[in-house]
Motif scaffolding. Structure first.
Motif, mmCIF file in Angstrom:
data_model
loop_
_atom_site.group_PDB
_atom_site.id
_atom_site.type_symbol
_atom_site.label_atom_id
_atom_site.label_comp_id
_atom_site.label_asym_id
_atom_site.label_seq_id
_atom_site.Cartn_x
_atom_site.Cartn_y
_atom_site.Cartn_z
ATOM 1 N N ASP A 155 5.601 11.660 7.165
ATOM 2 C CA ASP A 155 5.899 11.803 5.739
ATOM 3 C C ASP A 155 7.361 12.213 5.595
ATOM 4 N N VAL A 156 8.189 11.272 5.217
ATOM 5 C CA VAL A 156 9.609 11.565 5.049
ATOM 6 C C VAL A 156 9.827 12.036 3.616
ATOM 7 N N GLU A 157 10.523 13.151 3.457
ATOM 8 C CA GLU A 157 10.784 13.738 2.149
ATOM 9 C C GLU A 157 12.249 13.527 1.792
ATOM 10 N N PHE A 158 12.512 13.282 0.510
ATOM 11 C CA PHE A 158 13.866 12.938 0.084
ATOM 12 C C PHE A 158 14.053 13.329 -1.375
ATOM 13 N N SER A 159 15.309 13.579 -1.752
ATOM 14 C CA SER A 159 15.722 13.759 -3.146
ATOM 15 C C SER A 159 16.629 12.589 -3.513
ATOM 16 N N SER B 191 8.016 12.340 -1.479
ATOM 17 C CA SER B 191 7.566 12.051 -0.120
ATOM 18 C C SER B 191 7.088 10.609 -0.028
ATOM 19 N N GLN B 192 7.293 10.023 1.154
ATOM 20 C CA GLN B 192 6.810 8.679 1.445
ATOM 21 C C GLN B 192 6.286 8.643 2.875
ATOM 22 N N ARG B 193 5.066 8.161 3.046
ATOM 23 C CA ARG B 193 4.463 8.063 4.374
ATOM 24 C C ARG B 193 4.735 6.684 4.967
ATOM 25 N N PHE B 194 5.039 6.645 6.258
ATOM 26 C CA PHE B 194 5.227 5.383 6.956
ATOM 27 C C PHE B 194 4.664 5.505 8.366
ATOM 28 N N ILE B 195 4.346 4.357 8.943
ATOM 29 C CA ILE B 195 3.819 4.285 10.303
ATOM 30 C C ILE B 195 4.993 4.210 11.273
ATOM 31 N N ARG B 196 5.016 5.145 12.209
ATOM 32 C CA ARG B 196 6.130 5.173 13.153
ATOM 33 C C ARG B 196 6.080 3.961 14.097
ATOM 34 N N PRO B 197 7.213 3.360 14.363
ATOM 35 C CA PRO B 197 7.253 2.320 15.415
ATOM 36 C C PRO B 197 7.055 2.947 16.795
ATOM 37 N N PRO C 282 0.823 -1.210 0.000
ATOM 38 C CA PRO C 282 0.000 0.000 0.000
ATOM 39 C C PRO C 282 0.861 1.266 0.000
ATOM 40 N N THR C 283 0.209 2.392 -0.240
ATOM 41 C CA THR C 283 0.952 3.639 -0.363
ATOM 42 C C THR C 283 1.620 4.044 0.941
ATOM 43 N N THR C 284 1.098 3.639 2.067
ATOM 44 C CA THR C 284 1.734 3.873 3.361
ATOM 45 C C THR C 284 2.580 2.661 3.727
ATOM 46 N N VAL C 285 3.837 2.899 4.052
ATOM 47 C CA VAL C 285 4.753 1.817 4.384
ATOM 48 C C VAL C 285 4.533 1.391 5.830
ATOM 49 N N PHE C 286 4.248 0.119 6.024
ATOM 50 C CA PHE C 286 4.171 -0.474 7.352
ATOM 51 C C PHE C 286 5.479 -1.234 7.583
ATOM 52 N N ILE C 287 6.322 -0.685 8.405
ATOM 53 C CA ILE C 287 7.639 -1.287 8.631
ATOM 54 C C ILE C 287 7.443 -2.667 9.252
ATOM 55 N N PRO C 288 7.998 -3.723 8.657
ATOM 56 C CA PRO C 288 7.740 -5.091 9.140
ATOM 57 C C PRO C 288 8.235 -5.286 10.571
ATOM 58 N N LYS C 289 7.437 -5.975 11.348
ATOM 59 C CA LYS C 289 7.761 -6.191 12.754
ATOM 60 C C LYS C 289 8.816 -7.276 12.928
ATOM 61 N N ASP C 290 8.706 -8.359 12.138
ATOM 62 C CA ASP C 290 9.584 -9.499 12.386
ATOM 63 C C ASP C 290 11.026 -9.229 12.003
ATOM 64 N N THR C 291 11.255 -8.366 11.008
ATOM 65 C CA THR C 291 12.619 -8.154 10.538
ATOM 66 C C THR C 291 13.207 -6.805 10.946
ATOM 67 N N ILE D 78 15.074 6.039 6.972
ATOM 68 C CA ILE D 78 15.926 5.530 5.892
ATOM 69 C C ILE D 78 15.277 4.315 5.237
ATOM 70 N N TYR D 79 14.698 3.443 6.039
ATOM 71 C CA TYR D 79 14.031 2.252 5.485
ATOM 72 C C TYR D 79 12.885 2.645 4.561
ATOM 73 N N ALA D 80 12.019 3.573 5.005
ATOM 74 C CA ALA D 80 10.847 3.938 4.208
ATOM 75 C C ALA D 80 11.253 4.622 2.912
ATOM 76 N N SER D 81 12.178 5.586 2.968
ATOM 77 C CA SER D 81 12.579 6.305 1.753
ATOM 78 C C SER D 81 13.316 5.386 0.787
#
Length: 835
Positions: A618-622, A596-602, A276-285, A358-361
């Motif tokens: 929303d992390v922004e990057f070039s 920009s990339q949106r992710f759920i904060r741990p 999905p458009t929002t990154v859910f950082i995996p819990k197990d890894t 860094i992971y999400a971007s």
């Protein structure tokens, strides 16, 4: 009893506990002996509801306690003892919560909520407040919560007396309702299950602004002299329009993917988004291993270290993008993966504060690269004998975790029966980590990974065999190099270029991919744009530009041949960046290329930021992604330049329907998305049209407008367009977009700025004097010897000034005066005014 009720039902408050104790007077007496304090029945008013959903419980408790006898007031001598005991209870609560948090990681936060009981409010009516400051704070909070109208018996006599002193006579809320006045409005809330046996409240923002004042029915009906229904219809139409816009905005946010998508196939192919458009950082890894590592250290110490390192509680120096009103400094991240020394707490802060961003971007960029190069590129890397050779040259292991997530998804596509928990062939993974503390933490999350304390320098070593050593030098070669946040920390431009050249030398010359990523701010974009310009100038060949002038191996100036290569993303052109027209830093830059990339904060990042009302970011990057050794413009027939830009403006809606006119699902056959323009700013959705700011294949920034009348399919897809997408369905109008790129003049030193201003002032004065001289006609110069002498003297002064000699201002004014007098005398002689 209180503790049993609290643990049995986490959402059962002190109001229900007190209500259950009023069934029998004997229970009240036992409570008095246990607590050593007394509470009046009238003090249940201090537990008045916070919103209308608790109002019925509050009234029921008041009626129940109305018949109960009041308990005697505690002696004032025991007041300090009571409040000291309350402080000790809260202190033990904090210690207990800290132990639970360290052991169970927020699984039992709902158990310890003694502060929510409001013990001070319960006993303050009987024994008095702790001090005057606490009494005044209670009154001011009441005023702020209820305004001018108070519920009956909410304040005790002492509090009510102070309220009347500060704000005047209080008005009863119940009396106001009885008189027919409007009830006090409360925020819109939604109740939902919290997953722990209770409910929680969610505030909902109003989409339609409330009227500022009272609106009469006559205002709705419009002008009484005309048609009375006309005003009503206008009002109904405006309300319907507002609701329609709200519904359109909500529908636009819902992605359309899969077989049910109404988007054009080229629109889906050009999407810049994860799924999905929002990154859910995996819990197990990722999140669980980090939480386990951080559990050995106090949360308070980790938070203090993160705030101290990254610029404060909001951490503007981390990957977090600060809001514009914060005016945070445009500085690099203080901690880098290549640092040779990191303390234990600094390494913990690196994991907790930097890894999620860094992971999400990086994941967002890798998804885009995989889309543009196709599945075959990644599958060929997996099928290699030793697997893909990957280097994380700046993420400290976070980029490698994102790469393995992409690799797992592709491998599961290749092998559908592969279990989710089973390992996958990861190839050879290498991570740059200079400090031992960071290596230990990254190694706990990354298996089969090598760590380098520093990168090998391939820029300053020989390329071939020599007389002393006939063996060819061996080099490490990587198929993918990911280098996040490794450029901005290098201040000197020449060292930054050498770093990029070294990464390019580490890359596999037969299709290796280099990904450079920086913070999505002005300086981060300029670092990425400078690296892109250097690669295009010295390494990547383009039609008509296959060589460049530089130092050869013999040390002489000559032509050096470039090698094949291509920019994969985000650029769809190989010209000069339209947002980086002048090399270096620009002051006052407002427009720059970033995404920009949106992710759920741990949970551990939430604790560090102290955020309670938002769990996403929303992390922004070039960034720029370049492939070495393969030019898809030749192998896949990709066209760029003005022709591709004009074709994209005309639209490829019909070009991608395929050769079979009876096909039910159109398939793109002749159009490659790498020849399309990219949306480089958030789209502006207006009523009846959509405005898209494009970076075209012609290397220009243009504003395209897609109205409803242009095309039903194009308008529908434009409403779904997102920041970063590639656009294929054309537009009705296009105009150049004005860019605010700042200036480079402010980079000069103070002395250079003063010299520049002085030179411009002298040039302006010389131009004015030349204009004055040009006004005198040549005939007048010959007719009047005095005028000719004055002009000659002025010319001599100008020559002296050009040589750098200073001419006094009085002398310049005297020369101008002589010229005016001589000119006037000549005019008078010709007209006969002089006798």
């Amino acid at each position: 009893m209180l503790s049993r009720c609290r643990i049995g039902n986490p959402r059962l408050g002190v109001l229900e506990v007190l209500q259950s104790t009023t069934h029998h007077t004997a229970q009240l007496q036992r409570a008095r002996r246990r607590l050593g304090s007394t509470v009046k029945a009238s003090q249940i008013a201090s537990l008045a509801p916070r919103n209308k959903y608790q109002h019925h419980k509050w009234l029921r408790a008041r009626r129940t306690l109305a018949s109960a006898p009041d308990i005697d007031v505690l002696a004032a001598t025991r007041k300090d003892e009571i409040y000291s005991l309350i402080d000790r209870i809260h202190q033990h609560e904090d210690e207990f919560a800290a132990v639970l948090d360290d052991v169970f990681l927020d699984q039992y936060d709902h158990v310890v909520e003694i502060r929510s009981w409001g013990l001070e409010d319960v006993f303050s009516g009987s024994i008095g407040h702790r001090n005057y400051q606490a009494l005044e704070a209670k009154v001011r909070d009441t005023r702020q919560q209820f305004g001018e109208f108070l519920p009956d018996d909410y304040l005790n006599p002492a509090e009510l007396e102070l309220y009347n002193t500060l704000y005047g006579e209080a008005t009863s809320l119940e009396k106001k309702v009885e008189e027919g006045e409007e009830e006090v409005k409360v925020p819109d809330v939604i109740l939902r299950d919290d997953g722990q046996g209770g409910i929680e409240e969610i505030e909902v923002e109003r989409h339609i602004e409330e009227d500022k004042g009272d609106v009469e029915w006559a205002d709705y009906m419009g002008n009484r002299d005309g048609d009375e229904s006309e005003g009503l219809f206008k009002h109904m139409d405006s309300v319907a329009t507002q609701h329609r816009d709200i519904m359109l905005d909500q529908i636009d946010e819902e992605p359309e993917t899969g077989s049910g998508s109404r988007n054009h196939p080229l629109t889906d192919a050009g999407k810049f988004a994860t799924n999905p458009t929002t990154v859910f950082i995996p819990k197990d890894t990722v999140t669980d291993p980090i939480a386990t590592i951080l559990s050995d250290y106090p949360n308070k110490h980790i938070t203090e270290a993160a705030h101290r390192t990254f610029g404060g509680p909001r951490m503007p120096l981390s990957t977090v993008t600060p809001p514009p009103n914060m005016k945070a400094p445009n500085l690099p991240i203080p901690l880098t993966a290549s640092q040779h020394h990191l303390t234990e707490m600094e390494a913990n802060a690196y994991l907790a504060a930097l890894y999620p961003g860094i992971y999400a971007s990086t994941l967002s960029v890798l998804v885009e690269v995989r889309k543009r190069l196709g599945s075959k590129w990644l599958q060929d890397l997996i099928k290699q004998e030793k697997g893909p050779q990957v280097l994380d040259a700046g993420g400290g292991g976070a980029s490698m975790l994102a790469w393995r997530e992409i690799l797992r998804a592709e491998y599961e596509t290749m092998v559908p029966d592969h279990p989710r928990d089973a390992p996958i062939p990861t190839g050879k993974s290498t991570v740059l980590a200079g400090s031992h503390s960071l290596q230990l933490r990254a190694g706990a999350m990354l298996e089969n990974t090598s760590f380098l304390p520093r990168l090998p320098d391939y820029v300053h070593i020989r390329d071939g065999s020599t007389l002393a050593d006939e063996r060819a030098p061996t080099r490490k070669m990587f198929d993918v190099i990911i280098a996040p946040h490794s450029l901005l920390r290098i201040k000197e431009d020449y060292r930054r270029k050498e770093h990029v050249q070294n990464l390019w030398a580490l890359l596999n010359p037969n299709g290796g991919v280099l990904i450079l990523l920086e913070k999505g701010r002005q300086r981060g974009f300029e670092a990425i744009a400078g690296a892109r310009e250097m690669l295009l100038e010295k390494h990547i060949a383009s039609p008509g530009e296959t060589e460049y002038e530089g130092l050869t191996e013999s040390g002489d100036m000559g032509s050096i041949k470039k090698e094949p290569g291509m920019i994969i993303a985000p650029c769809t052109n190989h010209g000069k960046c339209p947002m980086y027209t002048v090399p270096g830093q620009s002051q006052g830059r407002s427009d720059y290329c970033h995404f920009s990339q949106r992710f759920i904060r741990p949970d551990f990042l939430q604790r560090i930021l102290g955020s309670k009302h938002r769990n996403h970011e929303d992390v922004e990057f070039s960034y720029v992604a370049v492939q070495r050794g393969v030019d898809m413009r030749e192998t896949h027939g990709i066209t760029q330049g003005k022709a591709a830009s004009d074709a994209a403006f005309a639209g490829h809606e019909e070009d991608a329907t395929g050769n079979d006119p009876e096909a039910t699902t159109p398939t793109p056959t002749d159009v490659n998305v790498l020849s399309l323009p990219r949306v480089v700013f958030p789209p502006m959705k207006r009523r009846g049209h959509v405005i898209l700011d494009m970076c075209t294949p012609e290397s220009k920034i243009e504003r395209w407008t897609v109205p409803r009348s242009f095309s039903a399919q194009a308008y529908h897809d434009a409403r779904k367009a997102r920041w970063g997408d590639l656009w294929a369905l054309g537009a009705k109008t296009r105009i150049p977009r004005n860019l605010r790129l700042g200036t480079v003049e402010t980079q000069l030193s103070k002395k250079e700025r003063m010299q520049s201003k002085a030179a411009s002032r002298i040039n302006r004065q010389e131009e004015e004097e030349d204009e004055d001289e040009a006004e005198i006609m040549p005939r007048e110069k010959q007719a009047n010897p005095g005028l000719a002498d004055a002009l000659n003297e002025q010319a001599d002064s100008l020559e002296e000034r050009k040589k750098g000699r200073n001419i006094p201002s009085w002398k310049r004014y005297a020369n101008k005066k002589r010229i005016r007098q001589a000119s006037k005398r000549t005019t008078d002689e010709e007209t006969g005014d002089i006798a």
